[in-house]
Motif scaffolding. Structure first.
Motif, PDB file in Angstrom:
ATOM      1  N   GLN A 179     -10.982  11.297   2.403  1.00 52.34           N
ATOM      2  CA  GLN A 179      -9.754  11.349   1.771  1.00 52.34           C
ATOM      3  C   GLN A 179      -9.500   9.779   1.012  1.00 52.34           C
ATOM      4  OE1 GLN A 179      -7.368  12.711   5.281  1.00 52.34           O
ATOM      5  NE2 GLN A 179      -5.741  12.486   4.096  1.00 52.34           N
ATOM      6  N   GLY A 180     -10.056   8.904   1.691  1.00 49.71           N
ATOM      7  CA  GLY A 180     -10.170   7.691   1.017  1.00 49.71           C
ATOM      8  C   GLY A 180     -10.784   7.527  -0.178  1.00 49.71           C
ATOM      9  N   HIS A 181     -11.997   8.454  -0.329  1.00 52.66           N
ATOM     10  CA  HIS A 181     -12.767   8.513  -1.643  1.00 52.66           C
ATOM     11  C   HIS A 181     -11.928   9.269  -2.639  1.00 52.66           C
ATOM     12  CE1 HIS A 181     -16.803   7.195  -1.163  1.00 52.66           C
ATOM     13  NE2 HIS A 181     -16.780   7.803   0.225  1.00 52.66           N
ATOM     14  N   THR A 182     -11.022  10.179  -2.473  1.00 51.06           N
ATOM     15  CA  THR A 182     -10.268  10.908  -3.248  1.00 51.06           C
ATOM     16  C   THR A 182      -9.200   9.836  -3.647  1.00 51.06           C
ATOM     17  OG1 THR A 182     -10.416  12.793  -1.723  1.00 51.06           O
ATOM     18  CG2 THR A 182      -8.668  13.007  -3.468  1.00 51.06           C
ATOM     19  N   THR A 183      -8.437   9.219  -2.799  1.00 55.31           N
ATOM     20  CA  THR A 183      -7.595   8.284  -3.040  1.00 55.31           C
ATOM     21  C   THR A 183      -7.996   7.424  -4.230  1.00 55.31           C
ATOM     22  OG1 THR A 183      -6.708   8.518  -0.770  1.00 55.31           O
ATOM     23  CG2 THR A 183      -5.635   6.686  -2.219  1.00 55.31           C
ATOM     24  N   LEU A 184      -9.229   6.791  -3.668  1.00 49.74           N
ATOM     25  CA  LEU A 184      -9.649   5.773  -4.816  1.00 49.74           C
ATOM     26  C   LEU A 184     -10.024   6.328  -6.185  1.00 49.74           C
ATOM     27  CD1 LEU A 184     -11.110   3.025  -5.054  1.00 49.74           C
ATOM     28  CD2 LEU A 184     -13.065   3.850  -4.261  1.00 49.74           C
ATOM     29  N   ARG A 195     -12.693  -8.253   6.086  1.00 51.17           N
ATOM     30  CA  ARG A 195     -11.678  -8.877   5.901  1.00 51.17           C
ATOM     31  C   ARG A 195     -11.631 -10.376   4.955  1.00 51.17           C
ATOM     32  NH1 ARG A 195      -8.059 -10.461  10.555  1.00 51.17           N
ATOM     33  NH2 ARG A 195      -6.760 -11.332   8.760  1.00 51.17           N
ATOM     34  N   SER A 196     -12.963 -10.912   5.065  1.00 49.27           N
ATOM     35  CA  SER A 196     -13.119 -12.192   4.307  1.00 49.27           C
ATOM     36  C   SER A 196     -13.528 -11.680   2.941  1.00 49.27           C
ATOM     37  CB  SER A 196     -14.332 -12.991   5.001  1.00 49.27           C
ATOM     38  OG  SER A 196     -15.506 -12.110   5.234  1.00 49.27           O
ATOM     39  N   ALA A 197     -14.185 -10.341   2.779  1.00 47.28           N
ATOM     40  CA  ALA A 197     -14.266 -10.204   1.435  1.00 47.28           C
ATOM     41  C   ALA A 197     -13.064  -9.664   0.411  1.00 47.28           C
ATOM     42  CB  ALA A 197     -15.242  -8.799   1.255  1.00 47.28           C
ATOM     43  N   THR A 198     -11.946  -9.167   1.251  1.00 45.04           N
ATOM     44  CA  THR A 198     -10.992  -8.553   0.541  1.00 45.04           C
ATOM     45  C   THR A 198      -9.728  -9.174   0.813  1.00 45.04           C
ATOM     46  OG1 THR A 198     -10.640  -7.016   2.273  1.00 45.04           O
ATOM     47  CG2 THR A 198     -11.825  -6.246   0.374  1.00 45.04           C
ATOM     48  N   ARG A 199      -9.596 -10.018   1.999  1.00 48.94           N
ATOM     49  CA  ARG A 199      -8.410 -10.902   2.328  1.00 48.94           C
ATOM     50  C   ARG A 199      -7.248 -10.156   2.727  1.00 48.94           C
ATOM     51  NH1 ARG A 199      -9.903 -15.849   2.225  1.00 48.94           N
ATOM     52  NH2 ARG A 199     -11.607 -16.466   1.006  1.00 48.94           N
ATOM     53  N   VAL A 200      -7.660  -9.042   3.298  1.00 50.87           N
ATOM     54  CA  VAL A 200      -6.394  -8.297   3.485  1.00 50.87           C
ATOM     55  C   VAL A 200      -5.840  -8.400   4.955  1.00 50.87           C
ATOM     56  CG1 VAL A 200      -6.837  -6.034   1.972  1.00 50.87           C
ATOM     57  CG2 VAL A 200      -7.643  -5.999   4.347  1.00 50.87           C
ATOM     58  N   SER A 201      -4.694  -8.251   5.426  1.00 47.99           N
ATOM     59  CA  SER A 201      -4.233  -8.316   6.939  1.00 47.99           C
ATOM     60  C   SER A 201      -4.780  -7.348   7.656  1.00 47.99           C
ATOM     61  CB  SER A 201      -2.726  -8.413   6.935  1.00 47.99           C
ATOM     62  OG  SER A 201      -2.063  -7.347   6.545  1.00 47.99           O
ATOM     63  N   ARG A 202      -4.833  -7.400   9.123  1.00 49.42           N
ATOM     64  CA  ARG A 202      -5.042  -6.241   9.950  1.00 49.42           C
ATOM     65  C   ARG A 202      -3.866  -4.899   9.615  1.00 49.42           C
ATOM     66  NH1 ARG A 202      -6.814 -10.284  13.678  1.00 49.42           N
ATOM     67  NH2 ARG A 202      -8.860 -10.172  14.035  1.00 49.42           N
ATOM     68  N   LYS A 203      -2.721  -5.441   9.444  1.00 48.46           N
ATOM     69  CA  LYS A 203      -1.587  -4.551   9.239  1.00 48.46           C
ATOM     70  C   LYS A 203      -1.908  -3.408   8.333  1.00 48.46           C
ATOM     71  CE  LYS A 203       3.184  -4.597   8.596  1.00 48.46           C
ATOM     72  NZ  LYS A 203       4.194  -5.241   7.753  1.00 48.46           N
ATOM     73  N   ILE A 204      -2.388  -4.248   7.181  1.00 47.49           N
ATOM     74  CA  ILE A 204      -2.664  -3.133   6.028  1.00 47.49           C
ATOM     75  C   ILE A 204      -3.644  -2.155   6.551  1.00 47.49           C
ATOM     76  CG2 ILE A 204      -3.695  -3.031   3.725  1.00 47.49           C
ATOM     77  CD1 ILE A 204      -1.893  -5.164   2.842  1.00 47.49           C
ATOM     78  N   LEU A 205      -4.832  -2.712   7.038  1.00 50.93           N
ATOM     79  CA  LEU A 205      -5.830  -1.885   7.656  1.00 50.93           C
ATOM     80  C   LEU A 205      -5.346  -0.927   8.432  1.00 50.93           C
ATOM     81  CD1 LEU A 205      -8.771  -4.613   8.131  1.00 50.93           C
ATOM     82  CD2 LEU A 205      -8.688  -2.817   6.344  1.00 50.93           C
ATOM     83  N   ALA A 206      -4.527  -1.183   9.431  1.00 54.65           N
ATOM     84  CA  ALA A 206      -4.066  -0.233  10.406  1.00 54.65           C
ATOM     85  C   ALA A 206      -3.275   1.036   9.571  1.00 54.65           C
ATOM     86  CB  ALA A 206      -3.219  -0.951  11.445  1.00 54.65           C
ATOM     87  N   VAL A 238      -5.770   3.391   8.306  1.00 50.39           N
ATOM     88  CA  VAL A 238      -6.370   4.266   9.151  1.00 50.39           C
ATOM     89  C   VAL A 238      -5.291   5.108   9.625  1.00 50.39           C
ATOM     90  CG1 VAL A 238      -6.963   4.313  11.682  1.00 50.39           C
ATOM     91  CG2 VAL A 238      -7.631   2.390  10.265  1.00 50.39           C
ATOM     92  N   ARG A 239      -4.020   4.773   9.375  1.00 54.15           N
ATOM     93  CA  ARG A 239      -3.061   5.828   9.825  1.00 54.15           C
ATOM     94  C   ARG A 239      -2.918   6.974   8.698  1.00 54.15           C
ATOM     95  NH1 ARG A 239       0.099   1.705  11.997  1.00 54.15           N
ATOM     96  NH2 ARG A 239       1.003   1.326   9.987  1.00 54.15           N
ATOM     97  N   LYS A 240      -3.173   6.569   7.497  1.00 50.77           N
ATOM     98  CA  LYS A 240      -3.298   7.496   6.356  1.00 50.77           C
ATOM     99  C   LYS A 240      -4.489   8.136   5.995  1.00 50.77           C
ATOM    100  CE  LYS A 240      -1.529   4.219   3.471  1.00 50.77           C
ATOM    101  NZ  LYS A 240      -0.979   3.315   2.499  1.00 50.77           N
ATOM    102  N   LYS A 241      -5.542   8.052   7.113  1.00 45.93           N
ATOM    103  CA  LYS A 241      -6.693   8.610   7.195  1.00 45.93           C
ATOM    104  C   LYS A 241      -7.584   8.338   6.044  1.00 45.93           C
ATOM    105  CE  LYS A 241      -5.771  12.434  10.629  1.00 45.93           C
ATOM    106  NZ  LYS A 241      -4.382  12.066  11.147  1.00 45.93           N
TER     107      LYS A 241
END
Ligand SMILES: [Zn+2]
Ligand SMILES: [Zn+2]
Length: 815
Positions: free
Chosen positions: A115-120, A163-174, A177-180
């Motif tokens: 699903q992530g690949h599709t979104t990308l 996180r050090s490569a993309t500087r995103v927060s844990r919240k965004i990652l979570a 994950v919810r969006k699969k």
């Protein structure tokens, strides 16, 4: 091999969890295993191996971390006792007992899903979706994550790297994950490489072998087909031989956890050249202790010795005897007692045989010390509270110095009291426990008087030095005479001046830090309180801040009232920072230092100030109760006590005992050298028995009076007492839950248990939580325990979260 094992996992649940055991795994009782728990990996301690198939399906343990127990039989039983007595989750008890967290690394990884690949792919073609409620920044961040993970060929990427490569927060990652779009995996694992060793294992024997190869294979098969690679290197065959056999598939190299139990004890020369010059009382105390140790049976002793009577020398001599007999001893000291100077003394006395566990150690250092003790390299352990769990072998003696000190009680789960745990551990180990103090707790002295413990007394100071003379200054009269509120009375000022002229040293105690403890509005009458707690903020002048002493919240120093805007705000009262400033003003020539939690960040600061005092580089030391504890500074001939009776006004049944202890201990700092000491005790409660008995150095008098009060009020030692705190950051929840439990207490019979409450806790709001409490008292600990246990299980049925109902057994504070 049994099919199942019961594992204690560090979660707030009062139970162990059953896991299936892999056929080739060999968990041991008391050893650690890595297990799946909910969506995580966690370490746990094996409590039982068995074949009882549970009703629910079980997960399987991931790996076995120890091939021998990290908690031996006695420590496992001690864990069980603590969990039961303090009503604490067994897994959290085990975590507290084992300082091995540094050996386990938490690690989370992510990989991209289909699903992530599709979104990308879609994002690449059409840009962002118009219906999205996400901000453009969030969408860019998500795109960056998907792009990064797509670039790593479906491999798992660790959270830290991502996180050090993309500087995103844990919240965004979570959210992703919810969006699969991402899969999240817990790949936590044991960390310490040193703890595994390479093992050569024989797989099969076929084909031709040369002499060296045959010798290696014969050695292996003679030792059960498995040997550490290291020990094969003693065979005097080329190192390449092993490599060749591995390549041919005859031998396999596997990694196994290193065994802790290999003893590396070495012959030891006695490093001691101490010559203890003991007086008769010290000699007989030492003899009593040594005889009990030699008896190899449980025995409890209370060593009651006045300040300056030489208790420490007796402890050290007895520990030395234990070491010489090849056995082990633990000395517990209060948090502030372990200075580098004390450590240096201990090293001089015990050499490498001593392990020192203080609060400044990192997790890794703590783990290293633990392994040293476990390997029997250190048979003498000195440390604060948690040193009571040190994995010593053949424990002969536990000494609890300053046994009345409240730092022995842990104020978070598990809420154990290290002194009481020490007694239980000694019982389980057939060892001797010695509790020492100049001001024993009521409970311990009562136990000695009722012959549960033997009482040993050191009634005199060493070299027959006198106890200091104590003079009380009634601050109410001082106010009448001078017409205004004084911090330093005329008497104390005169005495300080006199000492400074004679080049003697002075300590002044004020048990409250900061500059002013209260900011009050003269217009609306309200105080400036913490945002998180129902506590007045304290003004700290040097830091130019208002600070909450309970949660650390800070606010700017107000120019006007935050409630009504009035400019008439007053800074009231005096803390140690202001006292230091006042003394500087009164005695501009004097060299003055201050000792409190604002000036002391670590043991080094503490030590530096004390050694400056010891070297005569300071004339006057101001401080909180930190200055009262255990130091032996010979030049101090005057101790001033300012506002030490504040505690007497608090709604706490231990207030008198605490005040008596503090006054006696701080008075004990005076006159420990050649010149006699004097104490000026300023008080607003001059008739209070705690003040009067402290002034007369009369512990027995205080004890008898206080005991009467405790008997009338059914307080310890006549009753066991527990504080049950119900808390929530939502006022409605706290009210409702305490109401539910209150009804349950009312509606159920609890024979022999008194329940008071629910009532708002004296500090009704703390660290954002609203707090209500019950106080339970019973002459029977068992009945109290049973009642509390059924209360917890009822709370569970009512869906009150376990972490929001705190049971504090033998609570020291009811605040
Ligand atoms: Zn106001
Ligand atoms: Zn606060």
């Amino acid at each position: 091999m049994p099919e199942f094992c019961d594992v204690a996992v560090a979660v707030p649940l009062d139970m162990v969890f059953t896991y299936a055991v892999l056929p080739d795994a060999a968990p041991v009782v008391g050893g650690r295993v890595l297990v799946p728990f909910r969506q995580q990996r966690m370490t746990g301690i094996v409590f039982e191996l068995h074949d009882r198939k549970p009703a629910v399906t079980t997960k399987t343990i991931i790996s076995v971390l120890d091939s021998s127990p990290v908690l031996d039989d006695i420590l496992l039983r001690l864990a069980g006792w603590i969990a039961n007595y303090y009503l604490a989750p067994i897994g959290e008890v085990c975590r507290t007992m084992l300082p091995l967290m540094a050996e386990f690394k938490r690690s989370i990884g992510y990989r991209i899903t289909d699903q992530g690949h599709t979104t990308l792919h879609m994002a690449g073609m059409s840009g962002s979706s118009a219906r999205s409620r996400r901000t453009p920044e969030e969408q860019i961040a998500e795109f960056a994550v998907l792009d990064y993970l797509a670039g790593s060929d479906g491999e798992l990427v660790r959270e830290q790297t991502l996180r050090s490569a993309t500087r995103v927060s844990r919240k965004i990652l979570a959210g992703m994950v919810r969006k699969k779009w991402l899969a999240r995996e817990d790949v936590s694992a044991p960390q310490d490489a040193k703890r595994t060793i390479k093992i050569a294992a024989l797989k099969l024997v076929e084909g031709k072998l040369n002499d060296n190869q045959r010798m290696l294979i014969e050695t292996l098969s003679a030792s059960g087909s498995k040997l550490p690679v290291e020990s094969l290197q003693g065979l005097e065959i080329p190192r390449t031989t092993l490599g060749t056999l591995v390549k041919r598939g005859l031998i396999e190299i596997i990694e196994e956890p290193a065994d802790f139990t290999i003893s590396r004890s070495k012959p030891r020369q006695s490093p001691f050249d101490f010559d203890f010059n003991f007086n008769d009382a010290q000699k007989s105390a030492l003899n009593g202790m040594r005889q009990a140790v030699d008896g190899r049976k449980f025995s409890g002793m209370l060593l009651h010795g006045v300040t300056g009577s030489g208790k420490t020398a007796v402890y050290l001599a007895c520990m030395r005897a234990v070491l010489e007999a090849g056995r082990s001893a633990i000395l517990l000291v209060p948090e502030i007692g372990l200075t580098p100077a004390v450590a240096a003394d201990l090293h001089q006395m015990f050499g490498d045989e001593v392990a020192i566990l203080h609060s400044a150690l990192s997790d890794r250092e703590r783990a290293q010390q633990w392994h040293r003790i476990r390997r029997k390299e250190a048979r003498i352990v000195v440390g604060t509270r948690s040193a009571v769990f040190a994995p010593v072998d053949d424990l002969a003696l536990i000494i609890v110095d300053e046994e009345h000190d409240s730092s022995y009680k842990q104020e978070e789960t598990p809420r154990y009291h290290a002194r009481d745990v020490a007694v239980v551990r000694a019982k389980l180990s057939n060892a001797v426990v010695v509790l020492g103090s100049a001001t024993p707790s009521l409970e311990s002295y009562f136990n000695a008087k009722t012959h549960k413990y033997a009482l040993i007394e050191l009634p005199d100071r060493v070299e027959k030095r006198p106890l200091p003379e104590v003079q009380i200054v009634d601050m109410r009269l001082e106010f009448q005479d001078t017409g205004h509120e004084q911090v330093i009375s005329r008497k104390l000022a005169d005495e300080i001046k006199d000492r400074l002229e004679r080049r003697e040293q002075v300590m002044v105690l004020l048990n409250r830090r900061g500059y002013s403890p209260v900011v009050l509005c003269r217009t609306c009458g309200r105080k400036l309180e913490c945002n998180n707690c129902a506590i007045a903020l304290t003004h700290h002048k040097r830091e130019h801040k208002m600070i909450c002493h309970y949660c650390g919240y800070t606010a700017p120093v107000p120019k006007g009232c935050v409630h009504c805007g009035s400019e008439y705000v007053y800074f009231l009262g005096t803390g140690s920072e202001k006292l230091e400033e006042l003394l500087h003003g009164m005695f501009p020539e004097a060299r003055i230092a201050r000792l409190d939690r604002d000036t002391v960040r670590g043991h080094e600061d503490f030590e530096r100030t004390l050694s400056a005092l010891n070297e005569g580089e300071l004339d006057l030391l101001v401080g909180t109760q930190m200055i009262a504890k255990g130091h032996d500074i010979h030049g101090v001939t005057l101790v001033g006590v300012v506002g030490a009776d504040v505690a007497l006004g608090l709604p706490d049944f231990r207030a008198a005992e605490r005040t008596f202890q503090l006054l006696t201990q701080v008075a004990g700092r005076a006159g420990r050298g050649q010149s006699p000491g004097k104490v000026i005790l300023q008080t607003y409660f001059q008739d209070h028995y705690a003040v009067q008995y402290a002034a007369r150095h009369d512990f027995i008098g205080f004890y008898e009076k206080e005991l009467q009060f405790r008997r009338w009020m059914h307080y310890p030692p006549y009753s066991a007492l527990a504080n049950v705190l119900v808390r929530s950051n939502q006022l409605d929840d706290a009210l409702q839950w305490s109401g539910v439990l209150g009804k349950w207490f009312n509606g159920t019979r609890h024979e022999g248990v008194r329940v008071l409450g629910p009532a708002a806790a004296p500090i009704m709001r703390l660290k954002q939580d609203y707090r209500y409490h019950f106080v339970l008292k019973s002459p029977s600990r068992e009945k109290l325990n049973t009642t509390l246990r059924s209360m917890l299980s009822y709370a569970g049925q009512q869906k009150i979260p376990r972490t929001q109902v705190i049971v504090d057994m033998d609570a020291l504070w009811l605040m």
